[in-house]
Design an enzyme around this catalytic site. Sequence first.
Site, PDB file in Angstrom:
ATOM      1  CD  GLU A 257      34.403  54.839  36.259  1.00 58.67           C
ATOM      2  OE1 GLU A 257      35.457  54.465  36.783  1.00 58.67           O
ATOM      3  OE2 GLU A 257      33.729  55.783  36.688  1.00 58.67           O
TER       4      GLU A 257
ATOM      5  CE  LYS B 180      38.557  46.052  40.344  1.00 52.24           C
ATOM      6  NZ  LYS B 180      39.964  45.713  40.427  1.00 52.24           N
TER       7      LYS B 180
ATOM      8  CG  ASP C 240      45.112  44.104  36.633  1.00 51.31           C
ATOM      9  OD1 ASP C 240      45.248  44.495  37.806  1.00 51.31           O
ATOM     10  OD2 ASP C 240      45.343  42.945  36.284  1.00 51.31           O
TER      11      ASP C 240
ATOM     12  CE1 TYR D 289      39.866  55.225  40.929  1.00 55.69           C
ATOM     13  CE2 TYR D 289      41.069  54.145  39.163  1.00 55.69           C
ATOM     14  CZ  TYR D 289      40.879  54.397  40.513  1.00 55.69           C
ATOM     15  OH  TYR D 289      41.710  53.841  41.433  1.00 55.69           O
TER      16      TYR D 289
ATOM     17  CE  LYS E 205      38.772  40.526  40.386  1.00 58.38           C
ATOM     18  NZ  LYS E 205      39.925  41.267  40.875  1.00 58.38           N
TER      19      LYS E 205
ATOM     20  CB  CYS F 119      70.805  14.779  26.132  1.00 60.95           C
ATOM     21  SG  CYS F 119      71.079  16.552  26.221  1.00 60.95           S
TER      22      CYS F 119
ATOM     23  CB  CYS G 192      75.420  16.264  25.173  1.00 63.97           C
ATOM     24  SG  CYS G 192      74.547  15.278  26.385  1.00 63.97           S
TER      25      CYS G 192
ATOM     26  CB  CYS H  77      70.892  15.039  29.981  1.00 57.22           C
ATOM     27  SG  CYS H  77      72.604  15.144  29.445  1.00 57.22           S
TER      28      CYS H  77
ATOM     29  CB  CYS I  79      75.144  18.123  28.730  1.00 56.90           C
ATOM     30  SG  CYS I  79      73.748  18.777  27.818  1.00 56.90           S
TER      31      CYS I  79
HETATM   32  S1  IVH Z   1      36.949  53.345  41.862  1.00 65.07           S
HETATM   33  C1  IVH Z   1      36.295  53.302  46.398  1.00 65.07           C
HETATM   34  N1  IVH Z   1      37.247  52.892  39.304  1.00 65.07           N
HETATM   35  O1  IVH Z   1      40.359  48.813  41.483  1.00 65.07           O
HETATM   36  C2  IVH Z   1      36.338  53.154  44.957  1.00 65.07           C
HETATM   37  N2  IVH Z   1      38.709  51.791  40.802  1.00 65.07           N
HETATM   38  O2  IVH Z   1      39.711  46.857  43.789  1.00 65.07           O
HETATM   39  C3  IVH Z   1      37.548  53.736  44.376  1.00 65.07           C
HETATM   40  N3  IVH Z   1      40.393  50.397  39.712  1.00 65.07           N
HETATM   41  O3  IVH Z   1      41.980  50.260  44.220  1.00 65.07           O
HETATM   42  C4  IVH Z   1      38.013  53.039  43.188  1.00 65.07           C
HETATM   43  N4  IVH Z   1      39.785  50.831  37.636  1.00 65.07           N
HETATM   44  O4  IVH Z   1      42.965  50.615  41.932  1.00 65.07           O
HETATM   45  C5  IVH Z   1      37.677  52.609  40.540  1.00 65.07           C
HETATM   46  N5  IVH Z   1      37.423  52.618  37.008  1.00 65.07           N
HETATM   47  C6  IVH Z   1      37.850  52.353  38.235  1.00 65.07           C
HETATM   48  C7  IVH Z   1      38.946  51.503  38.453  1.00 65.07           C
HETATM   49  C8  IVH Z   1      39.341  51.231  39.774  1.00 65.07           C
HETATM   50  C9  IVH Z   1      40.640  50.180  38.413  1.00 65.07           C
HETATM   51  C10 IVH Z   1      41.138  49.778  40.825  1.00 65.07           C
HETATM   52  C11 IVH Z   1      41.579  50.720  41.899  1.00 65.07           C
HETATM   53  C12 IVH Z   1      41.042  50.178  43.201  1.00 65.07           C
HETATM   54  C13 IVH Z   1      40.751  48.759  42.823  1.00 65.07           C
HETATM   55  C14 IVH Z   1      39.630  48.216  43.668  1.00 65.07           C
END
Ligand code: IVH
Length: 674
Positions: free
Chosen positions: A116, A118, A120, A232, A320, A414, A417, A432, A437
């Site tokens: 999936e 991730k 943010d 998720y 990451k 400047c 001024c 300056c 100014c």
């Molecule tokens: S699963 C124990 N799935 O990432 C696992 N987390 O650093 C439960 N996050 O606190 C999380 N997208 O806020 C999962 N597709 C995804 C996610 C996800 C973002 C975040 C979530 C979690 C953090 C972990």
Amino acid sequence: MPSTIKEKIKQLCDTIRYHDRKYYVENNPEITDYDYDQLLKELQRLEKLHPEFITPDSPTQRVGGEPLTQFPTIEHRVPMLSIDNTYSDEELREFDQRIKRMADIDLHHDIEYVVELKIDGVAITLWYENGLFVRGATRGDGFKGDDVSANLRTIRQIPLKLEPVDKKLKVPSSIEIRGEIYLPNKEFQRLNEEREESGEPQFANPRNAAAGSLKLLDSRITAQRRLCLFAYAIGYFEGIEPMTHIQCLELIRGFGLPVNPHTRLCKHIEDVIHYCNEWDKRRAELDYMVDGMVVKVNSLVLHNQLGVTSKSPRWVISFKFQPEQAITKIEEIVVQVGKTGTLTPVANLTPVLLAGTTVSRATLHNFDEIRRKDIREGDHVVLQKAGEIIPQVISVLKEKRKGTETPFTEPAVCPECKEKVVRNDKEVYLRCHNPLCQAQVKRRIQYFAGRDAMDIEGMGPALVEQLVDKGFVKDYSDIYYLKYDDLVTLERMGEKSSQNLIHAIEESKRRDLDRLICALGIPNVGSHTAEVLAGRFDTLEKLANAAQEELESIYEIGPVVAKSIVEFFQNEHIREIIEKLKTGGVNTRKLETQKLVKNPKVSGKSFVLTGTLQKYTRKDAETLIKSLGGRVLSSVSKKTDYLVAGEDPGSKLDKAKELNVHVLDEAAFERVTG
Ligand code: IVH
């Protein structure tokens, strides 16, 4: 045909819910916005006539209600753990091998994974009892979180009632669904533009904006923020029997919650690696921020077998991404003048999309930096943002030069001024020195009215610009002599905003001494030093008359800062401005509540803060510690006495544990300071 009002209300609720799902979750509306509004208006009309028929899952119940004073705490039935990180293909292969070893699976056998994006944003959990949304909470420390139900109710993508499209799908008696609340990039940009207009501080990135919006005590404001959700995981369930994670996601989707469409079932780890790398390249296509991928074992039987460590489940890992970079062209290098006259070079760029926002400017810090990196107008450069709004120029692509690029020459005067600029021997900055100014005057006034200083709501850069250009304000003390009749003549200032501004100015007269000291804009004195000074002198008068030696004797005040304070107050013009502030009614004394009461558990001790506390903002907690004689530092070392850890603590917590620093949770913090 519905025969009773009650039935009519129910039917309208069902119809609106159906269209909510089509619009907000499936992105596939069936009716026009106008028709939708008519349905909602009709429902509102009937509910107003018959409030006894309003149900908690009615679509009208999303608008947000009266502000709370604080969020209640909720204990999670199943802890909300975090995820271990990986950064390379190799680490993903090791994860796969580790799982096979732990679960006693043949190393040649393939394991299925769900991969999936991730997202943010901010993790939340949603509780449904018999299909009805009953409450929702933030992750908090993983065991307890904030009950932010009122705010979550305002999010259209969160169904207030679980309604399977497929009638065979049974709604569980009890279920907890987990997901990520996020703010789409476009909304983030819109919100920041609005905030800049009104002089409020901007959010650094979409995640902070989402977290800030979710933690507002006034849900009516949250309702305007257009937060979104991707669900998720199922945190807890009764009455259903999924066998795999992908089935869980299908259930969640089936109940009407949004699941990210880029989720993929991968047959083996090489497939996972391929998909992760694909999104590393494609993430700019998305209208929301992702900081990596999440890789989850598909089989729930395996989840059980693998179990969890104290921090994270063994069946999940994140991959990451490296910080995003973008390439663009420097159109022009301009020079800005700061409030103390410092000249800063800024690059105007060909607009480029980077980490969720369109970037058209980058700070070049100082003139030495331009020389060192040999940055020229017309150059193609690599930009990077690391969690901040302001991007940095990482390097110049010299191979792209055509010979038409122009090296930058340091300004001799400047830009505002036209006074000669001076470079201090030891400083890398040009300055300056003309106190009149106009650019400096504007910056000083903006700073005076800013959040860390007098916090005058509504007095943003655009307004200050007009006030100075029209001659209404020549220095910040003139703010307190502004008249309503002057304000209404300004552009974009109606009657209401002029009244509001007059009110905000009035309110700012009662700010505490530390804010006033900060607001004066003494060179080398920011909000922290201002607090230190207000801790020692209880009136502005005493500070203004303090001798260099007396200032130097204060812990944290060195000779440079002391000199700059003395010189500031010796200036005749400054003395006049201060007199005008006093005559205008501005408080110049320390407020009573701030008197130092020594508390033996706190006095002389050093504190570091991390994470979010429920009852205190960061500034409140700092003020409390300082008012009891303690010190607040920014990083943990062996000498730190206490680390105060709130929700979502950062790496400071790990560091504190490593160094055996005493960690206080919020309750313990209250005991120590109470
Ligand atoms: S699963 C124990 N799935 O990432 C696992 N987390 O650093 C439960 N996050 O606190 C999380 N997208 O806020 C999962 N597709 C995804 C996610 C996800 C973002 C975040 C979530 C979690 C953090 C972990």
